[in-house]
Design an enzyme around this catalytic site. Structure first.
Site, mmCIF file in Angstrom:
data_model
loop_
_atom_site.group_PDB
_atom_site.id
_atom_site.type_symbol
_atom_site.label_atom_id
_atom_site.label_comp_id
_atom_site.label_asym_id
_atom_site.label_seq_id
_atom_site.Cartn_x
_atom_site.Cartn_y
_atom_site.Cartn_z
ATOM 1 N N ASN A 52 88.604 -28.424 12.918
ATOM 2 C CA ASN A 52 87.527 -27.678 13.565
ATOM 3 C C ASN A 52 86.759 -26.948 12.459
ATOM 4 O O ASN A 52 87.179 -25.902 11.985
ATOM 5 C CB ASN A 52 88.141 -26.690 14.563
ATOM 6 C CG ASN A 52 87.094 -25.846 15.263
ATOM 7 O OD1 ASN A 52 85.902 -25.943 14.958
ATOM 8 N ND2 ASN A 52 87.535 -25.017 16.184
ATOM 9 N N ARG B 203 86.521 -31.394 16.310
ATOM 10 C CA ARG B 203 85.743 -30.680 17.314
ATOM 11 C C ARG B 203 84.281 -30.738 16.877
ATOM 12 O O ARG B 203 83.959 -30.418 15.727
ATOM 13 C CB ARG B 203 86.189 -29.221 17.382
ATOM 14 C CG ARG B 203 85.313 -28.422 18.304
ATOM 15 C CD ARG B 203 85.603 -26.950 18.178
ATOM 16 N NE ARG B 203 84.771 -26.201 19.095
ATOM 17 C CZ ARG B 203 84.217 -25.042 18.805
ATOM 18 N NH1 ARG B 203 84.406 -24.495 17.626
ATOM 19 N NH2 ARG B 203 83.492 -24.419 19.681
ATOM 20 N N HIS C 284 82.569 -24.760 25.482
ATOM 21 C CA HIS C 284 84.003 -24.626 25.798
ATOM 22 C C HIS C 284 84.475 -25.778 26.691
ATOM 23 O O HIS C 284 85.469 -25.648 27.407
ATOM 24 C CB HIS C 284 84.326 -23.312 26.549
ATOM 25 C CG HIS C 284 84.086 -22.063 25.774
ATOM 26 N ND1 HIS C 284 83.510 -20.951 26.352
ATOM 27 C CD2 HIS C 284 84.363 -21.717 24.501
ATOM 28 C CE1 HIS C 284 83.418 -19.983 25.456
ATOM 29 N NE2 HIS C 284 83.928 -20.427 24.318
ATOM 30 N N HIS D 53 87.144 -19.120 31.248
ATOM 31 C CA HIS D 53 87.558 -19.100 29.832
ATOM 32 C C HIS D 53 87.050 -17.779 29.256
ATOM 33 O O HIS D 53 85.869 -17.629 28.940
ATOM 34 C CB HIS D 53 86.950 -20.305 29.098
ATOM 35 C CG HIS D 53 87.257 -20.328 27.634
ATOM 36 N ND1 HIS D 53 88.128 -21.235 27.058
ATOM 37 C CD2 HIS D 53 86.828 -19.556 26.614
ATOM 38 C CE1 HIS D 53 88.214 -20.998 25.769
ATOM 39 N NE2 HIS D 53 87.417 -19.985 25.467
ATOM 40 N N ARG E 223 78.130 -10.784 22.640
ATOM 41 C CA ARG E 223 76.917 -11.421 23.172
ATOM 42 C C ARG E 223 76.528 -10.785 24.506
ATOM 43 O O ARG E 223 77.390 -10.470 25.321
ATOM 44 C CB ARG E 223 77.134 -12.917 23.396
ATOM 45 C CG ARG E 223 77.359 -13.704 22.134
ATOM 46 C CD ARG E 223 77.310 -15.201 22.449
ATOM 47 N NE ARG E 223 77.822 -15.979 21.345
ATOM 48 C CZ ARG E 223 78.843 -16.827 21.437
ATOM 49 N NH1 ARG E 223 79.446 -17.022 22.597
ATOM 50 N NH2 ARG E 223 79.251 -17.493 20.381
ATOM 51 N N PHE F 102 89.218 -6.326 23.559
ATOM 52 C CA PHE F 102 89.623 -5.729 24.832
ATOM 53 C C PHE F 102 90.847 -4.822 24.700
ATOM 54 O O PHE F 102 91.059 -3.947 25.529
ATOM 55 C CB PHE F 102 89.848 -6.822 25.891
ATOM 56 C CG PHE F 102 88.566 -7.242 26.550
ATOM 57 C CD1 PHE F 102 87.487 -7.665 25.790
ATOM 58 C CD2 PHE F 102 88.420 -7.190 27.927
ATOM 59 C CE1 PHE F 102 86.290 -8.027 26.378
ATOM 60 C CE2 PHE F 102 87.222 -7.550 28.532
ATOM 61 C CZ PHE F 102 86.162 -7.976 27.752
ATOM 62 N N GLU G 77 92.953 -26.271 23.049
ATOM 63 C CA GLU G 77 91.870 -27.199 22.714
ATOM 64 C C GLU G 77 92.318 -28.250 21.703
ATOM 65 O O GLU G 77 91.897 -29.401 21.772
ATOM 66 C CB GLU G 77 90.658 -26.410 22.194
ATOM 67 C CG GLU G 77 89.964 -25.672 23.339
ATOM 68 C CD GLU G 77 89.024 -24.574 22.894
ATOM 69 O OE1 GLU G 77 89.534 -23.482 22.556
ATOM 70 O OE2 GLU G 77 87.815 -24.783 22.885
HETATM 71 P P1 ADP Z 1 87.479 -16.744 20.510
HETATM 72 O O1 ADP Z 1 88.220 -18.065 20.451
HETATM 73 O O2 ADP Z 1 86.209 -16.790 21.309
HETATM 74 O O3 ADP Z 1 87.354 -16.050 19.198
HETATM 75 P P2 ADP Z 1 89.887 -15.813 21.846
HETATM 76 O O4 ADP Z 1 90.057 -16.726 23.012
HETATM 77 O O5 ADP Z 1 90.810 -15.988 20.689
HETATM 78 O O6 ADP Z 1 88.389 -15.780 21.388
HETATM 79 O O7 ADP Z 1 90.009 -14.318 22.394
HETATM 80 C C1 ADP Z 1 89.963 -13.230 21.534
HETATM 81 C C2 ADP Z 1 89.863 -11.959 22.351
HETATM 82 O O8 ADP Z 1 90.957 -11.886 23.284
HETATM 83 C C3 ADP Z 1 90.000 -10.688 21.537
HETATM 84 O O9 ADP Z 1 88.761 -10.294 21.009
HETATM 85 C C4 ADP Z 1 90.487 -9.689 22.567
HETATM 86 O O10 ADP Z 1 89.380 -9.104 23.219
HETATM 87 C C5 ADP Z 1 91.235 -10.539 23.566
HETATM 88 N N1 ADP Z 1 92.711 -10.330 23.500
HETATM 89 C C6 ADP Z 1 93.601 -10.987 22.734
HETATM 90 N N2 ADP Z 1 94.851 -10.522 22.959
HETATM 91 C C7 ADP Z 1 94.748 -9.552 23.900
HETATM 92 C C8 ADP Z 1 95.665 -8.672 24.560
HETATM 93 N N3 ADP Z 1 96.978 -8.722 24.314
HETATM 94 N N4 ADP Z 1 95.162 -7.810 25.456
HETATM 95 C C9 ADP Z 1 93.857 -7.748 25.729
HETATM 96 N N5 ADP Z 1 92.938 -8.550 25.139
HETATM 97 C C10 ADP Z 1 93.361 -9.430 24.245
#
Ligand code: ADP
Length: 399
Positions: A7, A90, A179, A207, A240, A284, A384
């Site tokens: 990727n 990807r 996605h 997602h 975003r 989060f 993925e």
């Molecule tokens: P991307 O692939 O779009 O970068 P991810 O699917 O890896 O995103 O998600 C990352 C986000 O998931 C983090 O920015 C956070 O907000 C959230 N996250 C990850 N672990 C936790 C957790 N234990 N509790 C709450 N939110 C979480």
């Protein structure tokens, strides 16, 4: 069969080596800061991560270091590169040209190049990865798996914007969605796990990661999704903005003295829950902690997020004239029970009740709605890389 999954981003590259028979990850990692200095993270299954600073002026050196690490005498996952029988890539944007994964040849490369206008940061990086693998592993088939492909089944009414129709014809301006590999994987996993007949089912897949999107999947096929021409549309995300009144762009530009690029930078990188929380965080976990301590903007950001997700779920239940099951996946969807609870609290009208105990558990596929809930709500971890691996093997074995 051993399959390498690549990727490629503009300055980074994630990889996994998967044994497709056992579907086990043999090794994984990433290359960061390509073109700047270079760092390789490598982890063989069962061993600790190894981090090495290595000069990576281009993706070619990066992929060569990955191949060296995979065949390293001490910690390599394979003895010889010949063990890798296929590479799955990807690819972010397949435009209207790709409705499924394909074995890559010169014609495919030209078509991916033609879609680069739609994803100027991503597609060129994906192509570099493809070309370098073809060069370093001659004779090994490369397969392209497109983020947009799963959404190509959307009906025209779902993908045409309220713009002059000629813009669709001349410039390809329409909803594409992203996605797709995750939405496709999770919709199949959830149907199998719940014992639903995929060909006779109504699923909504949420997602929810840093980038977040929702899709309506009717009888196994995507009929609508929240991201659009670009990943900026739809939900309020980590940084975003998601959908907003388009006239806001000009208004911000005037007030802040920004050109179109400057405004888009704000919408992509400084907005979402990060922006609403006053720049506190896009994560989060941080927002949840701050909200618990009484930070009102963090609380507001989390509620806006949940409310937006719930509104999309409502609109997709309308689009499909009902819903059998809703899946939460990706970073937030899989790991944040508080956000899931906030979202589900808006869904009582669908006959959904949350099973609080199940919602607080961690694990693989779980149902988090009560047994008498009219719609099943589940947590279904996405994968993925495994989806790319499965498509790659299916294509090169002619299945
Ligand atoms: P991307 O692939 O779009 O970068 P991810 O699917 O890896 O995103 O998600 C990352 C986000 O998931 C983090 O920015 C956070 O907000 C959230 N996250 C990850 N672990 C936790 C957790 N234990 N509790 C709450 N939110 C979480």
């Amino acid at each position: 069969m051993k399959v390498l999954i690549i990727n490629c981003g503009s300055s980074s590259l994630k990889y996994q080596l998967i044994d497709s028979d056992s579907e086990q990850v043999l090794a994984k990692g990433l290359c960061e800061r390509i073109g700047i200095d270079g760092r390789l993270v490598y982890q063989k299954a069962g061993l600790d991560k190894e981090i090495s600073d290595l000069a990576m002026p281009t993706h070619k050196e990066a992929i060569q270091f990955v191949l060296n690490a995979l065949t390293n005498e001490k910690t390599g996952a394979i003895k010889d590169l010949k063990e890798i029988e296929a590479v799955g890539h990807r690819v972010v944007h397949g435009g209207e040209k790709f409705a499924c994964s394909v074995v890559i040849n010169d014609e495919v490369i030209d078509m991916v190049k033609e879609c680069s206008d739609l994803a100027p940061l991503h597609n060129p990086a994906n192509l570099i990865g493809i070309n370098v693998c073809a060069e370093l592993m001659p004779g090994v088939p490369n397969v392209g798996v497109f983020d947009t492909a799963f959404h190509q089944t959307m009906p025209k009414k779902a993908y045409i914007y309220g713009l002059p129709y000629e813009y669709y014809e001349k410039y390809g301006i329409r909803r594409y969605g992203f996605h797709g590999t995750s939405h496709s994987f999770v919709s199949k996993e959830m149907a199998a796990f719940l014992g639903l007949d995929l060909n006779n089912s109504k699923e909504i897949i949420c997602h929810l990661g840093n980038g977040a999107s929702i899709s309506a999947v009717l009888n196994g096929k995507c009929v609508d999704t929240s991201m659009g021409l670009t990943p900026l549309e739809g939900l309020v995300m980590g940084t975003r903005s998601g959908s907003l009144d388009p006239a806001i762009l000009e208004y911000i530009g005037k007030k802040e003295g920004l050109d179109a690029e400057g405004v888009l930078n704000v919408l992509n990188k400084k907005s979402g829950v990060f922006g609403i929380s006053g720049g506190l965080s896009s994560d989060f976990r941080d927002l949840g902690e701050a909200a618990e301590k009484g930070n009102e903007l963090a609380e507001l950001a989390l509620e806006v997020f949940a409310y937006t997700v719930a509104k999309y779920i409502g609109s997709y239940a309308a689009a499909m004239n009902g819903v059998d099951a809703i899946a939460f996946t990706a970073g937030i969807g899989e790991n944040d029970p508080v956000t899931r609870k906030r979202i589900v609290s808006y869904l009582g009208y669908l006959g959904i009740t949350l099973d609080e105990e199940a919602n607080s558990k961690r694990g693989d596929n779980i149902v988090i709605s009560t047994s008498d809930s009219k719609v099943k709500v589940c947590v279904v971890p996405t994968n993925e890389e495994l989806a790319i691996c499965r498509d790659t093997v299916a294509l090169i074995s002619g299945n």
